[in-house]
Design a protein around this motif. Structure first.
Motif, PDB file in Angstrom:
ATOM      1  N   ARG A  13      25.962  -3.098  38.126  1.00  0.00           N
ATOM      2  CA  ARG A  13      25.412  -4.318  37.529  1.00  0.00           C
ATOM      3  C   ARG A  13      25.331  -5.411  38.591  1.00  0.00           C
ATOM      4  O   ARG A  13      26.283  -5.615  39.347  1.00  0.00           O
ATOM      5  CB  ARG A  13      26.262  -4.773  36.338  1.00  0.00           C
ATOM      6  CG  ARG A  13      26.242  -3.744  35.204  1.00  0.00           C
ATOM      7  CD  ARG A  13      27.154  -4.109  34.063  1.00  0.00           C
ATOM      8  NE  ARG A  13      27.186  -3.034  33.077  1.00  0.00           N
ATOM      9  CZ  ARG A  13      26.397  -2.947  32.009  1.00  0.00           C
ATOM     10  NH1 ARG A  13      25.487  -3.906  31.805  1.00  0.00           N
ATOM     11  NH2 ARG A  13      26.484  -1.955  31.167  1.00  0.00           N
ATOM     12  N   THR A  14      24.201  -6.085  38.634  1.00  0.00           N
ATOM     13  CA  THR A  14      23.978  -7.166  39.601  1.00  0.00           C
ATOM     14  C   THR A  14      23.159  -8.264  38.945  1.00  0.00           C
ATOM     15  O   THR A  14      22.525  -8.057  37.913  1.00  0.00           O
ATOM     16  CB  THR A  14      23.217  -6.671  40.842  1.00  0.00           C
ATOM     17  OG1 THR A  14      21.850  -6.407  40.486  1.00  0.00           O
ATOM     18  CG2 THR A  14      23.839  -5.417  41.429  1.00  0.00           C
ATOM     19  N   VAL A  26      20.354  -7.498  45.691  1.00  0.00           N
ATOM     20  CA  VAL A  26      21.686  -6.883  45.753  1.00  0.00           C
ATOM     21  C   VAL A  26      21.644  -5.471  45.178  1.00  0.00           C
ATOM     22  O   VAL A  26      22.284  -4.552  45.690  1.00  0.00           O
ATOM     23  CB  VAL A  26      22.717  -7.750  45.015  1.00  0.00           C
ATOM     24  CG1 VAL A  26      24.069  -7.034  44.924  1.00  0.00           C
ATOM     25  CG2 VAL A  26      22.889  -9.091  45.720  1.00  0.00           C
ATOM     26  N   LEU A  27      20.858  -5.284  44.127  1.00  0.00           N
ATOM     27  CA  LEU A  27      20.726  -3.953  43.540  1.00  0.00           C
ATOM     28  C   LEU A  27      20.114  -2.978  44.544  1.00  0.00           C
ATOM     29  O   LEU A  27      20.564  -1.833  44.670  1.00  0.00           O
ATOM     30  CB  LEU A  27      19.873  -4.027  42.281  1.00  0.00           C
ATOM     31  CG  LEU A  27      19.661  -2.720  41.524  1.00  0.00           C
ATOM     32  CD1 LEU A  27      20.990  -2.117  41.092  1.00  0.00           C
ATOM     33  CD2 LEU A  27      18.757  -2.940  40.318  1.00  0.00           C
ATOM     34  N   ASP A  28      19.087  -3.409  45.261  1.00  0.00           N
ATOM     35  CA  ASP A  28      18.469  -2.565  46.288  1.00  0.00           C
ATOM     36  C   ASP A  28      19.502  -2.158  47.339  1.00  0.00           C
ATOM     37  O   ASP A  28      19.558  -0.992  47.758  1.00  0.00           O
ATOM     38  CB  ASP A  28      17.315  -3.303  46.970  1.00  0.00           C
ATOM     39  CG  ASP A  28      16.117  -3.498  46.063  1.00  0.00           C
ATOM     40  OD1 ASP A  28      15.993  -2.771  45.067  1.00  0.00           O
ATOM     41  OD2 ASP A  28      15.297  -4.399  46.356  1.00  0.00           O
ATOM     42  N   LEU A  29      20.309  -3.121  47.768  1.00  0.00           N
ATOM     43  CA  LEU A  29      21.340  -2.846  48.764  1.00  0.00           C
ATOM     44  C   LEU A  29      22.340  -1.821  48.254  1.00  0.00           C
ATOM     45  O   LEU A  29      22.677  -0.850  48.957  1.00  0.00           O
ATOM     46  CB  LEU A  29      22.070  -4.147  49.121  1.00  0.00           C
ATOM     47  CG  LEU A  29      23.381  -3.996  49.909  1.00  0.00           C
ATOM     48  CD1 LEU A  29      23.096  -3.496  51.311  1.00  0.00           C
ATOM     49  CD2 LEU A  29      24.148  -5.319  49.931  1.00  0.00           C
ATOM     50  N   ILE A  30      22.805  -1.995  47.028  1.00  0.00           N
ATOM     51  CA  ILE A  30      23.826  -1.093  46.487  1.00  0.00           C
ATOM     52  C   ILE A  30      23.275   0.317  46.325  1.00  0.00           C
ATOM     53  O   ILE A  30      23.942   1.302  46.684  1.00  0.00           O
ATOM     54  CB  ILE A  30      24.356  -1.634  45.149  1.00  0.00           C
ATOM     55  CG1 ILE A  30      25.197  -2.899  45.398  1.00  0.00           C
ATOM     56  CG2 ILE A  30      25.185  -0.578  44.419  1.00  0.00           C
ATOM     57  CD1 ILE A  30      25.697  -3.566  44.145  1.00  0.00           C
ATOM     58  N   LYS A  56      27.040 -10.006  50.341  1.00  0.00           N
ATOM     59  CA  LYS A  56      27.632 -11.316  50.551  1.00  0.00           C
ATOM     60  C   LYS A  56      28.705 -11.571  49.492  1.00  0.00           C
ATOM     61  O   LYS A  56      28.504 -11.256  48.309  1.00  0.00           O
ATOM     62  CB  LYS A  56      26.574 -12.406  50.464  1.00  0.00           C
ATOM     63  CG  LYS A  56      25.533 -12.367  51.564  1.00  0.00           C
ATOM     64  CD  LYS A  56      24.519 -13.481  51.368  1.00  0.00           C
ATOM     65  CE  LYS A  56      23.435 -13.452  52.437  1.00  0.00           C
ATOM     66  NZ  LYS A  56      22.420 -14.515  52.211  1.00  0.00           N
ATOM     67  N   PRO A  57      29.830 -12.153  49.858  1.00  0.00           N
ATOM     68  CA  PRO A  57      30.892 -12.405  48.877  1.00  0.00           C
ATOM     69  C   PRO A  57      30.454 -13.271  47.702  1.00  0.00           C
ATOM     70  O   PRO A  57      31.019 -13.162  46.615  1.00  0.00           O
ATOM     71  CB  PRO A  57      31.971 -13.102  49.711  1.00  0.00           C
ATOM     72  CG  PRO A  57      31.739 -12.631  51.105  1.00  0.00           C
ATOM     73  CD  PRO A  57      30.253 -12.485  51.231  1.00  0.00           C
ATOM     74  N   ILE A  58      29.460 -14.138  47.899  1.00  0.00           N
ATOM     75  CA  ILE A  58      29.038 -15.024  46.811  1.00  0.00           C
ATOM     76  C   ILE A  58      28.061 -14.353  45.853  1.00  0.00           C
ATOM     77  O   ILE A  58      27.721 -14.917  44.820  1.00  0.00           O
ATOM     78  CB  ILE A  58      28.407 -16.318  47.365  1.00  0.00           C
ATOM     79  CG1 ILE A  58      27.178 -15.999  48.215  1.00  0.00           C
ATOM     80  CG2 ILE A  58      29.431 -17.126  48.148  1.00  0.00           C
ATOM     81  CD1 ILE A  58      26.426 -17.244  48.668  1.00  0.00           C
ATOM     82  N   ASP A  59      27.599 -13.142  46.191  1.00  0.00           N
ATOM     83  CA  ASP A  59      26.692 -12.404  45.301  1.00  0.00           C
ATOM     84  C   ASP A  59      27.513 -11.517  44.369  1.00  0.00           C
ATOM     85  O   ASP A  59      28.311 -10.697  44.832  1.00  0.00           O
ATOM     86  CB  ASP A  59      25.725 -11.540  46.112  1.00  0.00           C
ATOM     87  CG  ASP A  59      24.717 -12.366  46.889  1.00  0.00           C
ATOM     88  OD1 ASP A  59      24.446 -13.498  46.451  1.00  0.00           O
ATOM     89  OD2 ASP A  59      24.226 -11.881  47.923  1.00  0.00           O
ATOM     90  N   ALA A  60      27.292 -11.667  43.063  1.00  0.00           N
ATOM     91  CA  ALA A  60      28.062 -10.892  42.088  1.00  0.00           C
ATOM     92  C   ALA A  60      27.518  -9.473  41.956  1.00  0.00           C
ATOM     93  O   ALA A  60      26.308  -9.251  41.983  1.00  0.00           O
ATOM     94  CB  ALA A  60      28.022 -11.584  40.730  1.00  0.00           C
TER      95      ALA A  60
END
Length: 397
Positions: free
Chosen positions: A257-258, A263-267, A225-229
């Motif tokens: 870095r998240t 988000v880390l799982d996704l990356i 998602k764009p709002i997730d850093a």
């Protein structure tokens, strides 16, 4: 704290700065801390996380509160050469207190001295936690493995770090994520070497690597998602030994870095898929390795707002700021996964506090010309004392 009380603490800080020790090697530092605490009549426990120290202070005020609070200071140095030449500069080549952990120890020691001298002002227990190996060793995790929270039950734990660029003695804090997770990846691509003039006889791993590097950035721009850093940084690509030879392998390394584990799982999943399928498309093979170092540091809202209120009491509302989360990492994150608490900053100033003999570079963290600002010790100690007393004065947990 008054000036007469400050001088011995400054001397301890500078002694620790002059004798820096790396992660899990903080034997001398731990000895200094333990002896100092014992000299003030504080109950001392050693050996948690190998070299960690816990000083326990029990209040004597009427009421018999069962509340307890943990205050944490890290104490390890960095494997880098100091450029300063003032009297307390590092005496050990290749080692330096370039992140201010010596100052963190000093602030917590000063607070412990005050709390031990005035136990009648509070009821409950304060655990002063001197943690090893923050700089990459995961000392917080190791202290937990040795039973930190079981042996020293507490309702919340708090950590403070100095922050260059923020006005000296000001504070900064935020609820939720304050620092990112830290993770590393290593990708080995194996192709088939050949003469550079006859590339059709081989499988060149270099364009495979180039395709991967470009594709990884689409995870950031098109998968999350764009709002997730998040940040994916490829920092190393190694291949080849001669200009007229197509190498048979190539290696890619970097960091991720998240602010959230989701988000880390996704990356991690998408990087693995991209690596495998890109290599297959070129007829190469690949090994994908992903190492999770520190999780994101996520402040608990109740504890963060409590700390913010105490900061305003100690420094005034105009000197308490909203901290902009940073993609740096901190192993205090392990504590916050297991225990309520918060992590925050105290301003280290702009570097003008440094004495004659400082290096010519800026007074930034992890810089060879850095030095902790001793003017922070009384302000940091006063905050720790006020935070502990205010926290313990709450109704029974």
């Amino acid at each position: 704290m008054n000036a007469p009380d400050l001088a011995p603490i400054v001397a301890i800080r500078r002694d620790i700065h002059a004798h820096p020790e790396l992660c899990f090697e903080e034997v001398r530092t731990a000895d200094v801390i333990a002896r100092t605490l014992e000299g003030w009549g504080i109950e001392v426990h050693r050996g948690l996380g190998r070299t960690g120290v816990v000083g326990t202070i029990r209040g004597s005020a009427p009421g018999g509160s069962n509340r307890a609070i943990g205050l944490r200071a890290d104490m390890d140095a960095l494997p880098m050469t100091e450029h300063n030449t003032f009297a307390h500069a590092s005496r050990i080549p290749g080692r330096m207190h370039a992140c201010g952990h010596d100052g963190h120890v000093a602030m917590l020691l000063a607070a412990a001295q005050e709390l031990a001298a005035h136990r009648e002002r509070f009821s409950g227990t304060v655990h002063c936690i001197f943690q090893p190996a923050e700089e990459g060793g995961g000392g917080a995790r190791e202290m937990m493995k040795d039973g930190l929270f079981e042996r020293f039950p507490m309702d919340a734990i708090f950590g403070m770090h100095n922050w260059p660029g923020l006005a000296a003695g000001d504070f900064a804090i935020c609820s939720g994520p304050i620092m990112a997770s830290s993770n590393e990846f290593l990708i080995r691509i194996t192709g088939k070497g050949s003469h550079a003039a006859l590339p059709h006889n081989g499988i060149d791993p270099v364009p495979v690597a180039c395709q991967m590097v470009q594709a990884f950035q689409t995870i950031v721009t098109r998968n999350k998602k764009p709002i997730d850093a998040a940040v994916i940084s490829v920092t190393m690509i190694h291949a080849g030994e001669a200009t007229n030879v197509v190498p048979d392998s190539c290696e890619i390394q970097g960091t991720v870095r998240t602010f959230t584990l989701e988000v880390l799982d996704l990356i991690e999943r998408r990087m693995d898929e991209i690596a495998r399928h890109t290599a297959a498309a070129f007829g190469a093979s690949v090994v994908f390795e992903f190492q999770r170092n520190y999780p994101p540091t996520i402040n608990h809202r109740t504890e963060a707002e409590f700390a913010r209120a105490v900061m305003r009491e100690v420094a005034g509302a105009e000197h308490v700021h909203e901290f902009e989360p940073t993609m740096g990492a901190e192993d205090f994150s392990f504590f916050l996964q297991a225990q309520a608490g918060a992590y925050f900053m105290i301003g280290n100033g702009d570097g003008t506090h440094r004495e004659h003999g400082h290096g010519l570079g800026p007074c930034n963290l992890h810089n060879p010309t850095y030095d902790f600002n001793d003017q922070l010790i009384p302000k940091g100690a006063a905050f720790w004392v006020r935070l502990a007393e205010r926290w313990l004065a709450q109704p029974a947990a």
